[in-house]
Each structure stands twice: as structure tokens, then as C-alpha cells.
Enzyme design. Structure first.
Site, mmCIF file in Angstrom:
data_model
loop_
_atom_site.group_PDB
_atom_site.id
_atom_site.type_symbol
_atom_site.label_atom_id
_atom_site.label_comp_id
_atom_site.label_asym_id
_atom_site.label_seq_id
_atom_site.Cartn_x
_atom_site.Cartn_y
_atom_site.Cartn_z
ATOM 1 N N GLY A 37 0.780 -1.233 0.000
ATOM 2 C CA GLY A 37 0.000 0.000 0.000
ATOM 3 C C GLY A 37 0.807 1.276 0.000
ATOM 4 N N THR A 38 2.124 1.180 -0.173
ATOM 5 C CA THR A 38 2.927 2.394 -0.158
ATOM 6 C C THR A 38 3.011 3.036 -1.535
ATOM 7 O OG1 THR A 38 4.834 0.932 -0.284
ATOM 8 C CG2 THR A 38 4.359 1.911 1.848
ATOM 9 N N LYS A 98 3.832 1.276 -4.698
ATOM 10 C CA LYS A 98 4.844 0.740 -5.624
ATOM 11 C C LYS A 98 4.268 0.565 -7.031
ATOM 12 C CE LYS A 98 5.441 -2.783 -2.968
ATOM 13 N NZ LYS A 98 4.574 -2.363 -1.845
ATOM 14 N N THR A 99 3.115 -0.084 -7.089
ATOM 15 C CA THR A 99 2.488 -0.296 -8.390
ATOM 16 C C THR A 99 2.170 1.047 -9.041
ATOM 17 O OG1 THR A 99 1.509 -2.288 -7.465
ATOM 18 C CG2 THR A 99 0.629 -1.527 -9.543
ATOM 19 N N HIS A 123 -11.493 -0.876 32.352
ATOM 20 C CA HIS A 123 -10.304 -1.379 31.669
ATOM 21 C C HIS A 123 -9.742 -0.306 30.721
ATOM 22 C CE1 HIS A 123 -7.951 -4.652 29.586
ATOM 23 N NE2 HIS A 123 -8.009 -3.756 28.609
ATOM 24 N N GLU A 124 -10.603 0.263 29.896
ATOM 25 C CA GLU A 124 -10.119 1.244 28.919
ATOM 26 C C GLU A 124 -9.625 2.513 29.603
ATOM 27 O OE1 GLU A 124 -9.441 0.430 25.992
ATOM 28 O OE2 GLU A 124 -10.546 -1.458 25.966
ATOM 29 N N HIS A 184 -6.139 2.071 30.769
ATOM 30 C CA HIS A 184 -5.144 2.378 29.731
ATOM 31 C C HIS A 184 -4.973 3.883 29.590
ATOM 32 C CE1 HIS A 184 -4.667 -1.609 28.059
ATOM 33 N NE2 HIS A 184 -5.949 -1.747 27.743
ATOM 34 N N ASP A 189 -3.593 -7.392 25.378
ATOM 35 C CA ASP A 189 -2.646 -6.449 25.988
ATOM 36 C C ASP A 189 -1.412 -7.182 26.476
ATOM 37 O OD1 ASP A 189 -4.592 -4.524 25.631
ATOM 38 O OD2 ASP A 189 -5.392 -4.723 27.660
HETATM 39 P P1 ADP Z 1 1.546 -1.258 -3.481
HETATM 40 O O1 ADP Z 1 1.732 -1.682 -4.882
HETATM 41 O O2 ADP Z 1 2.756 -0.616 -2.864
HETATM 42 O O3 ADP Z 1 0.994 -2.304 -2.573
HETATM 43 P P2 ADP Z 1 -0.391 0.425 -4.698
HETATM 44 O O4 ADP Z 1 0.460 1.190 -5.625
HETATM 45 O O5 ADP Z 1 -1.150 -0.701 -5.284
HETATM 46 O O6 ADP Z 1 0.452 -0.083 -3.463
HETATM 47 O O7 ADP Z 1 -1.363 1.434 -3.968
HETATM 48 C C1 ADP Z 1 -2.738 1.222 -3.890
HETATM 49 C C2 ADP Z 1 -3.480 2.516 -3.979
HETATM 50 O O8 ADP Z 1 -3.227 3.338 -2.848
HETATM 51 C C3 ADP Z 1 -3.078 3.341 -5.160
HETATM 52 O O9 ADP Z 1 -3.835 3.022 -6.281
HETATM 53 C C4 ADP Z 1 -3.363 4.782 -4.696
HETATM 54 O O10 ADP Z 1 -4.724 5.102 -4.854
HETATM 55 C C5 ADP Z 1 -3.088 4.694 -3.224
HETATM 56 N N1 ADP Z 1 -1.703 5.110 -2.927
HETATM 57 C C6 ADP Z 1 -0.746 4.336 -2.384
HETATM 58 N N2 ADP Z 1 0.392 5.016 -2.229
HETATM 59 C C7 ADP Z 1 0.161 6.264 -2.689
HETATM 60 C C8 ADP Z 1 0.964 7.440 -2.801
HETATM 61 N N3 ADP Z 1 2.239 7.467 -2.392
HETATM 62 N N4 ADP Z 1 0.392 8.534 -3.337
HETATM 63 C C9 ADP Z 1 -0.891 8.532 -3.731
HETATM 64 N N5 ADP Z 1 -1.690 7.454 -3.660
HETATM 65 C C10 ADP Z 1 -1.189 6.321 -3.142
HETATM 66 ZN ZN ZN Z 2 -6.827 -3.456 26.971
HETATM 67 MG MG MG Z 3 1.178 -3.467 -5.665
#
Ligand code: ADP
Ligand code: ZN
Ligand code: MG
Length: 606
Positions: free
Chosen positions: A203-204, A206-207, A422-423, A426, A499
């Protein structure tokens, strides 16, 4: 996959044998023959009783005509020829006219006998190819790569759609320069990396980055995933790689992008696969060979992405192959703001939306999660039938992404009281203990993921380094829930098990990874974090029993101390604990500010 293949061939052979057997039987033994067949002793008897008119000896049968009787016309019967040396003698003795005939089969029946059995086999192959060809019924397309070729201009993703990747973008711009003008680089004698590996957590972006690179350069882009190489048929993966590189070389300059390359690029000695997956190995070897095979300045840039660079085969990342690794990290605060801006670009935001604050409190969120938050917020606004998206929508969206969807199941009063204490345990520990992240919100609304309540803390800044005292404070906060239960109800409950797990894990890492135990000293006791063992001691075989005992003792001590800290704070602020718990039980949700207002005026008990 191996198992499937074996099953398939077993069935294949069974069907083939059955088919040959069945059709042979049908062709060589027409129904007439079958109906009039008699056994040999019947034939001999008929012969002896002089009932037979005429006999024709064919290769494998004796066809004979029975004399007409009063109630029956002349009939023809046949019998399978047995090896009877006295047959001619018998026939002569009986005075029957007999002749021999070469065993004839018509050309048609011979042909049919060969072709018909093959027919079902051909059909089976046809359907298999069709199924595996993914639409294309052509068997010849099996070895073709499944890469989608996309024209660069058509991708539409540009760097302005990617936020917060900083360094990665700078490095990729160089690649783009090269793709736009390969000659300039070769004139200067510069050699660009053949392969670029994008590594980073899911989700960073890359694609997204790979697409943006192609979009910016405006060159053809071959997009495919690692798993699409490896399929049912042996040798197909390697053939696909070959085909892909051939196609790419014709289209140069261009980009080949292999997403999730770990599917083929895993270290070849990886355990856990039955008998090793030689198909994956062949594919990987072919990829290595192709990468070595073409010249550095051929204009083809190979990009790949992976979440787990550490499990890749070493051969893949050595110089001359994927020799440039680009780390795609989680975005920092300005990066998060950029990403939020990108994803809210086309959304009607109400004036109260403060993206900067959102960026501040979302430390640790990935680009994909931020995109998700923006989307959730707009969905929530639509549900409110509002035509602008408000800050409250974003706040709720964050909670949803963090804690899962809210679920309203009525719980008994008793349980709710316990969860509230409990909460608050914390939250108050965090509130009073220095070096902890501020409390953002406390909730006793059960989450979809099964938690009965949660306390959310939001870091005020990104953390790169955490001190020993901070870790201890965090452990105290984790154990604060349980401490409150012990103080108020004099017994622990199962609600604290998560926890405890997190606190124990933290103590273990402090002792074995960070060298934070004076008894054990600055020594690392944890095994190297492998692909399947994230952290902790994977094997204690190389440690002496005394050391193991000491590690356990130190972990125990750290946890006891943390619990004491929490206990101390909570007994000191017992009134606050009661007040906040009552308030929380009533309101179900209270914010960090509300908590502060509630307890700051209360006296400290001694
Ligand atoms: P990865 O391939 O690293 O798992 P993706 O490129 O598939 O992640 O990211 C999934 C979606 O999340 C993208 O289509 C976009 O909408 C959003 N996204 C992730 N990283 C970014 C970023 N750096 N800037 C803008 N959108 C992002
Ligand atoms: Zn707890
Ligand atoms: Mg990907």
C-alpha cells in the site's frame, strides 16, 4: 499445482485406455457377429450332428451356415477360432464344404478404429487448452507472455498522482530521462541499471509508481504479475519469460514491470514446498538468463515490485540484474498531506476540513490507507445526504480504518462497566505517564474485529527512535487496563489477553533485540528475523539454559515493573478512574480532551 497435474494425467490415461478398448470392441465386433456368436463346443456338436452346411474360415473366426430345419430357415452363426489342429480333419470327416478367407476389414473400419479412439482425447486437450489459455482457445498461445502491453500515453498516471515518496521519485526521474533519450546516455558512456526493484510495505504506492514512471516517459509498458508466469504446464513459465523479452526488445525503449515478483523470485532453497517447485525455478532461471542476455543500453528497463525483498533469491539482486533497489517507505507527515491532497482533489470539502491535522494524526498510515480514508469520508457524507464532506466524516473514517466498522451489540451492564474501567485504566496511565502518546479517544463500542473497547493514542510526530523509558511507559499503558481491573474488581479478566501478548512481545524484544537489560548486557539474543518468523527467538538451541532462564526472568521483571507503574498511577488517581469510567460508560465514547477536563481538577489520593 503438482498434485492437480498428477490427478489430471491419471484421469487422462484412464479415459484413453477405456476409449481405445471400447471403440476397438465396437469396430471389430459388429453387432451381427456378436448376436450370432456361439461357443466352440456348440459348433463342434453342430458339426457332429451334421447340422452344418458350409464353413468359412477367416483369420480369427469360423463363420458357418446352419442347415434349414422345419421351423427355421438357414441361419449363419460364428465362433471364435480356437487353435484346433484337428479342425480340418473334423470338417473333412463331416463332409462340409469349407473355404478360407483372408481376414478382411474394410478400409473404413480400419480408419475409424484408429481415429475414433483419438477423438475424445483431442476433445479433452482442446478444452484444457481453452481453459488455461484464459480465453484464447489457441493452444499455441500457451508460451506467450500474458503481459498487457499498454502504451505509455494511455496510462494517465503521472507523478503528480503519487505523493510522499520523495527519494524514490528522484531516482525514477533519472530512469525516465534515459527512456526518453537512450542515445544521450550511451554517448556519454553511462550505463543505467538494467533492473529497478521497488521494495516497501503493502500500500505504499509501488504499483502506482511504476505506472507513473511509464506515464511520464510515454513509452510502452509491459505489465504483469509474478504469479502469471507460473502455471499448470511445465515449461510454460520459462517460455513466457522468453516471449516477453522478445516482445520488449522489439518495442524498445520500453518498461517491463513485474509486480509481486516474489512469486517467481523466491530463494530457490526455500523450504515448505513439497519436493521443491522446479517450475518456479525454471522460470526464475530463464528470467536471470534473459536479464544477462540483453545489453545494458538496449532501452528496456525492467522494474519489479515486492513487499518482501528479503526473501528474494540473491542471484536476482546482484549487479547486472535488479541492481538498483528503491525503498518505498511509509509517508512522513508532509507526504501524508500530499497524499491526502491528491485523493481529495476532486471532492467537495467543507471549509472545516483540516487536512494538515489529519496528516498529523495519521502517522504510520500507508498511501493506500489514506486513500481509503478519503473514500470512506466521502461515503459517510453521502450517507448523511450532505453535498460536502466535513471534518467529522474524516474523523469517523479514520476510526473505521483503524478499528474496523462499528458494530452495535448490546452488552450486559456488568461487562460494560468492566470494559469502561479497563479502557480508562489504559487511558489514565497514558495521561499521567510522561513519554507516552497523547490519548485521542476512548470507546466502549465493540468493533467488528471483536474488541469490546479501545483506547486510541495518536503520536504527535513520526518516530524513528524510541528510548528505553518510552518503551517502558508504553508497556505500562498496555498493562494499565488489567491493573484497573485488579484494583476495582480484585480479579483479572480475559479481556486483557491481547494487551498481555503485546506487552510480553515488547519486553522480549527489549531484552533480546535492543539490549535493554543490564543483566544480559548489549547482546542480541534473537535469531535473524526470517521470512516467516518476524521477530523473537526462533531457536534457543544455541543459548545455554542459564541464559534462557535469565531472558525469561528479565522479561518477567520488565512486565512486573510495568504493571506496578500502572497500578501506582491508578491508585493515586482513583477518583479520576471512577469518574472517567462512569462518564465513559454513560457516553460510550470520550475524547482525549474530555478526559483531561474531567480528571485535571480532581484531587490526588495518597
Ligand atoms: P503497493 O503496490 O505498494 O501495494 P499500490 O500502488 O497498489 O500499493 O497502492 C494502492 C493505492 O493506494 C493506489 O492506487 C493509490 O490510490 C493509493 N496510494 C498508495 N500510495 C500512494 C501514494 N504514495 N500517493 C498517492 N496514492 C497512493
Ligand atoms: Zn486493553
Ligand atoms: Mg502493488
Amino acid at each position: 499445482m503438482d498434485k492437480k497435474q498428477r490427478n489430471f494425467s491419471t484421469w487422462y490415461f484412464l479415459i484413453a485406455i477405456l476409449a481405445v478398448w471400447f471403440f476397438n470392441d465396437l469396430i471389430y465386433k459388429p453387432f451381427i457377429i456378436r448376436e450370432t456368436e456361439v461357443s466352440y463346443n456348440v459348433f463342434l456338436q453342430d458339426l457332429a450332428e451334421n447340422k452344418i452346411n458350409e464353413v468359412i474360415l477367416t483369420g480369427d473366426r469360423i463363420v458357418f451356415t446352419l442347415k434349414a430345419t422345419e421351423n427355421q430357415k438357414e441361419t449363419v452363426a460364428n465362433v471364435v477360432a480356437v487353435n484346433d489342429p484337428k479342425l480340418v480333419e473334423r470338417l473333412t470327416a463331416a463332409g462340409v464344404a469349407f473355404s478360407a478367407q483372408a481376414p478382411t476389414k474394410s478400409l473404413l473400419s480400419t480408419l475409424l478404429g484408429w481415429i475414433l479412439p483419438l477423438l475424445p482425447l483431442a476433445l479433452i486437450w482442446y478444452f484444457l487448452f481453452k481453459r488455461m489459455g484464459g480465453g484464447g482457445a489457441n493452444a499455441m498461445s500457451l508460451g506467450k507472455s500474458k503481459a498487457h502491453e499498454i502504451q505509455g500515453e494511455m496510462i494517465g498516471v503521472k507523478f503528480r498522482d503519487v505523493g510522499g515518496v520523495g527519494e524514490a521519485e528522484v531516482e525514477l526521474r533519472e530512469i525516465i530521462e534515459y527512456l526518453k533519450n537512450p542515445n544521450k546516455f550511451s554517448q556519454m558512456g553511462a550505463r543505467l541499471p538494467k533492473g529497478v526493484l521497488l521494495a516497501g510495505s503493502p500500500g505504499t504506492g509501488k504499483t502506482l509508481l511504476a505506472k507513473a514512471t511509464a506515464g511520464e516517459a510515454g513509452v510502452p509498458f509491459f505489465f504483469l504479475t509474478g504469479s502469471s508466469f507460473v502455471e499448470m504446464f511445465v515449461g510454460v513459465g520459462a517460455a513466457r519469460v522468453r516471449d516477453l523479452f522478445q516482445q520488449a526488445q522489439q518495442k524498445a525503449p520500453c518498461i517491463i514491470f513485474i509486480d509481486e515478483i516474489d512469486a517467481i523470485g523466491q530463494a530457490r532453497t526455500s523450504v515448505g514446498r513439497l519436493g521443491g517447485n522446479s517450475e518456479q525455478e525454471n522460470t526464475l532461471n530463464q528470467l536471470l538468463a534473459e536479464m544477462d542476455g540483453f545489453k545494458a543500453n538496449s532501452g528496456v528497463v525492467i522494474m519489479a515490485a515486492t513487499n518482501r525483498p528479503e526473501i528474494l533469491d540473491q542471484a536476482l539482486i546482484r549487479p547486472g540484474r535488479f541492481d538498483r533497489q528503491i525503498q518505498v517507505t511509509l509517508p512522513t507527515e508532509p507526504g501524508r498531506l500530499e497524499i491526502l491532497n491528491i485523493h481529495t482533489r476532486n471532492m467537495p470539502l467543507s471549509p472545516d476540513v483540516d487536512l494538515e491535522r489529519l496528516a498529523k494524526i495519521t502517522a504510520g498510515f500507508s498511501g493506500a490507507e489514506l486513500a481509503n480514508i478519503a473514500n470512506e469520508a466521502s461515503l459517510l457524507a453521502i450517507r448523511r445526504a450532505s453535498n460536502t464532506i466535513a471534518m467529522a466524516d474524516f474523523d469517523l473514517a479514520i476510526e473505521r480504518v483503524v478499528a474496523g466498522l462499528q458494530r452495535k451489540t448490546p452488552l450486559s451492564d456488568d461487562i460494560r462497566t468492566k470494559v469502561a474501567y479497563h479502557e480508562v485504566g489504559h487511558a489514565l496511565t497514558a495521561y499521567y505517564l510522561p513519554g507516552t502518546d497523547p490519548v485521542h479517544k476512548i470507546s466502549i463500542i465493540p468493533t467488528a474485529k471483536g474488541a469490546l473497547g479501545y483506547t486510541m493514542q495518536m503520536p504527535e510526530e513520526d518516530r524513528y527512535l524510541i528510548g528505553e523509558n518510552e518503551l517502558k511507559a508504553r508497556m505500562a499503558v498496555m498493562l494499565g487496563g488489567r491493573a484497573a481491573e485488579l484494583i476495582i474488581f480484585a480479579e483479572a479478566s480475559t479481556g486483557a489477553s491481547n494487551d498481555l501478548q503485546r506487552a510480553t512481545e515488547m519486553a522480549r524484544r527489549m531484552v533480546t533485540e535492543f539490549g535493554m537489560s543490564s543483566k544480559l548486557g548489549p547482546v542480541r539474543y534473537a535469531a535473524a528475523a526470517g521470512a516467516y518468523l518476524q521477530s523473537g527467538i526462533s531457536s534457543r538451541e544455541d543459548l545455554s539454559p542459564a541464559t534462557v532462564a535469565c531472558i525469561d526472568e528479565e522479561i518477567h521483571r520488565l512486565l512486573e515493573d510495568a504493571q506496578k507503574t500502572a497500578h501506582h498511577i491508578l491508585t493515586e488517581h482513583l477518583e479520576g478512574l471512577h469518574a472517567a469510567a462512569r462518564f465513559l460508560k454513560d457516553k460510550e465514547v470520550i475524547s482525549g480532551d474530555q478526559l483531561a477536563a474531567l480528571v485535571s481538577t480532581l484531587p490526588v489520593s495518597s
